[in-house]
Design an enzyme around this catalytic site. Structure first.
Site, PDB file in Angstrom:
ATOM      1  N   ASP A   1     -10.104   2.099   2.732  1.00 44.32           N
ATOM      2  CA  ASP A   1     -10.122   1.271   3.948  1.00 44.32           C
ATOM      3  C   ASP A   1     -10.848   1.952   5.107  1.00 44.32           C
ATOM      4  O   ASP A   1     -11.671   1.342   5.784  1.00 44.32           O
ATOM      5  CB  ASP A   1      -8.684   0.952   4.403  1.00 44.32           C
TER       6      ASP A   1
ATOM      7  N   LYS B   1       0.813  -1.229   0.000  1.00 43.91           N
ATOM      8  CA  LYS B   1       0.000   0.000   0.000  1.00 43.91           C
ATOM      9  C   LYS B   1       0.843   1.274   0.000  1.00 43.91           C
ATOM     10  O   LYS B   1       0.465   2.267  -0.608  1.00 43.91           O
ATOM     11  CB  LYS B   1      -0.958  -0.008   1.196  1.00 43.91           C
TER      12      LYS B   1
END
Ligand code: ATR
Length: 281
Positions: free
Chosen positions: A103, A66
């Site tokens: 997220d 990420k």
């Protein structure tokens, strides 16, 4: 033409994302192909370029990529910049990748919509200060939680996260060893990777009480140690990361296809499977 999407990670073979996106595509009547591509950080840029050359127009990114995804984006959303991490990539007309991070909004949506929790003014403890913690902390603050206490094994990393959040009135850092003195929290979020390896940091029972809600960002086997601790310590409710997974996927799907899929059916389907998964993508 069929849209080509993928999740990149390492390991990624057990990712539920291909199954979730296939279900969303069927629901929305959109033809799509969604692959799982296993690649380590060193090979990520090349793998993404090869994917684009095959027509890949959007990708999800999971552990441990990420931060690397954030670094190679030419443009990133505000929430991705605040997290310093990207889980959703969109390829622009010019071929450049734009990054977003769904997220945190996925977690907040799962807690508020699926579990009916009111997060406002909740006294919150965030365990961990790595990529997963960085991904969700801004969204929790935006959702109106009260105080946010960050506790991490390496305190310098907790300090860095607190600085990045830029909200000193609400955000505090405490040592893991000092948590017993902090009183009861309304919400405790486990964002450490410790329990994925089967280890649970020693947590005092006094952290929680009958009004507390415990959340693990992992799901399946990886969520068991922390959520078992939470139940033993007397929490009112414990929530694993499966709902967050499904909600972040729905938000990625919306970014790529312009429609937000309904998530309850796939969430129910995946909740019934044997808990055997260890990743949180
Ligand atoms: P992720 O992207 O999953 O967050 P990460 O960035 O490597 O992965 O962060 C892992 C987090 O779990 C960190 O907060 C880490 O603490 P450190 O910053 O001290 O490394 C935490 N963690 C991992 N193993 C742990 C353990 N055995 N006990 C306590 N915390 C642990």
């Amino acid at each position: 033409m069929e849209a080509l999407h993928a999740v990149f990670g390492h390991p990624v073979a057990h990712s539920l994302s291909p199954r979730i996106h296939a279900a969303f595509g069927r629901q929305a009547g959109i033809a799509l192909r969604y692959e799982a591509i296993d690649v380590e950080p060193a090979g990520f840029a090349a793998a993404l370029a090869a994917f684009a050359a095959r027509g890949g127009s959007g990708a999800n990114v999971t552990l441990p990529l990420k931060e690397a995804a954030f670094a190679l984006c030419t443009e990133a959303s505000e929430r991705a910049r605040r997290a310093g991490a990207v889980n959703t990539l969109v390829r622009g007309e010019d071929g450049a990748w734009r990054g977003d991070n769904t997220d945190g909004s996925g977690l907040v949506r799962d807690l508020t919509q699926r579990h009916g929790l009111d997060l406002r003014e909740r006294r919150t403890l965030l365990l961990g200060a790595g990529g997963a913690a960085r991904g969700v902390a801004p969204a929790l603050l935006d959702a109106g939680i009260g105080e946010l206490t960050i506790a991490n094994r390496t305190s310098a990393r907790a300090d860095a996260l607190a600085d990045a959040l830029g909200d000193p009135a609400r955000v505090h850092v405490r040592y893991l060893d000092d948590l017993a003195a902090q009183g009861e929290f309304d919400l405790v979020v486990n964002a450490t990777s410790a329990t994925r390896g089967g280890e649970l940091p020693a947590l005092p029972m006094a952290l929680v009480g009958p009004r507390s809600v415990a959340v693990d960002l992992s799901y399946g086997d990886a969520a068991i140690p922390f959520l078992a601790w939470a139940r033993a310590a007397g929490c009112r409710q414990s929530v694993d990361g499966l709902g967050m997974l499904v909600e972040q996927a729905a938000e990625s799907f919306r970014i790529w296809h312009g429609v937000r899929p309904e998530t309850d059916a796939i969430h129910a389907e995946l909740s019934n499977r044997a808990p055997a998964l260890v990743t949180a993508d």
